[in-house]
Design an enzyme around this catalytic site. Structure first.
Site, PDB file in Angstrom:
ATOM      1  N   SER A  47       0.851  -1.334  -0.049  1.00  0.00           N
ATOM      2  CA  SER A  47      -0.153   0.158   0.050  1.00  0.00           C
ATOM      3  C   SER A  47       0.727   1.151  -0.127  1.00  0.00           C
ATOM      4  O   SER A  47       0.464   2.197  -0.394  1.00  0.00           O
ATOM      5  CB  SER A  47      -0.828   0.140   1.262  1.00  0.00           C
ATOM      6  N   SER A 117      -0.450  -4.480  10.354  1.00  0.00           N
ATOM      7  CA  SER A 117      -1.185  -4.314  11.544  1.00  0.00           C
ATOM      8  C   SER A 117      -2.832  -4.599  11.404  1.00  0.00           C
ATOM      9  O   SER A 117      -3.732  -3.490  11.403  1.00  0.00           O
ATOM     10  CB  SER A 117      -0.994  -3.263  12.544  1.00  0.00           C
TER      11      SER A 117
END
Ligand SMILES: Nc1ncnc2c1ncn2[C@@H]1O[C@H](COP(=O)(O)OS(=O)(=O)O)[C@@H](OP(=O)(O)O)[C@H]1O
Ligand SMILES: Nc1ncnc2c1ncn2[C@@H]1O[C@H](COP(=O)(O)OP(=O)(O)O)[C@@H](O)[C@H]1O
Length: 213
Positions: A47, A117
């Site tokens: 990303s 995460s």
């Protein structure tokens, strides 16, 4: 309770006495000229977490801030070298990074972390570890198709071919951040613009001096 924290471990820690440091957190912060925090970058693989976090770290360093960067791939070679990518191992990965980040924040630094995460509960657990305003969630929001097209490490290709199991976004979940302090769309802005969006948030919210250029 963490699956890694045995009853035996809890008994041990009850005999450990917390030592108060001679130099207080407030004294450390006063000598630095900025307010410490962890910039918690979260998002899919590819990303842009590492890329944007690196530029933010560089910009903050150039502004005279004391900074540190904790990157997923690097930490998994050392501190968390014993952990894999099961849900349980990811939980423990984030718990340890949260504790390490807390120490750096206590030392007065602006810490950038770049970890997928994937779970809301774990990101909220780290938020709870820190004082108010010391946890800044930075959602690096990039559509899966774009991440897969970038595929900087060739991992999506391997995951699609079944060579890697539990790959985030393919056969392992990524829970969208609910209320991130900063929402960065890397498919719509340049790397520089993404990094500046983060630094501007820090200026606008009093973490660093707004007149710094
Ligand atoms: N199964 C699987 N799923 C996701 N990612 C994988 C996997 N296996 C290896 N990798 C590589 O490990 C990096 C992610 O590590 P993290 O510590 O950030 O993951 S997590 O927060 O515990 O989910 C991730 O780095 P980034 O691409 O920088 O995100 C990958 O390079
Ligand atoms: N606006 C942007 N922000 C961040 N990365 C971008 C952007 N545009 C293209 N990229 C590219 O996307 C890739 C992101 O990889 P990386 O930073 O390693 O992601 P992650 O750490 O989330 O896995 C890099 O090759 C980077 O050059």
């Amino acid at each position: 309770m963490s699956p890694y924290k045995s009853v035996e471990t809890e008994d041990k820690s009850s005999d450990v006495v917390w030592h108060l440091a001679s130099v207080t957190h407030e004294q450390r912060v006063a000598s630095l000229g900025h307010n410490p925090a962890v910039l918690w970058f979260t998002g899919l693989s590819g990303s842009g977490k590492s890329t944007v976090a690196n530029v933010v770290d560089k910009l903050l360093h150039e502004l005279g801030c004391k900074t540190y960067l904790l990157d997923g791939d690097n930490v998994r070679h050392g501190l968390n070298g014993d952990l894999g990518f099961s849900d349980q191992d990811r939980v423990e990965n984030i718990r340890r990074i949260g504790e390490v980040s807390k120490l750096f924040v206590d030392a007065g630094l602006l810490v950038s972390t770049a970890f997928i995460s994937p779970f809301n509960a774990d990101r909220e657990m780290v938020r709870e570890l820190l004082a108010d305003k010391q946890f800044v969630e930075v959602y690096i929001d990039t559509p899966l198709e774009v991440c897969e097209q970038r595929d900087p490490k060739g991992l999506y290709k391997k995951a699609r071919a079944g060579e890697i199991k539990n790959f985030t976004g393919i056969d392992s979940a990524y829970e969208l951040p609910q209320h991130p302090e900063i929402h960065v769309k890397t498919a719509e802005q340049s790397i520089k613009e993404c990094a500046e969006q983060v630094v501007n948030y820090l200026k606008d919210n009093g973490y660093i001096n707004a007149s710094s250029s």
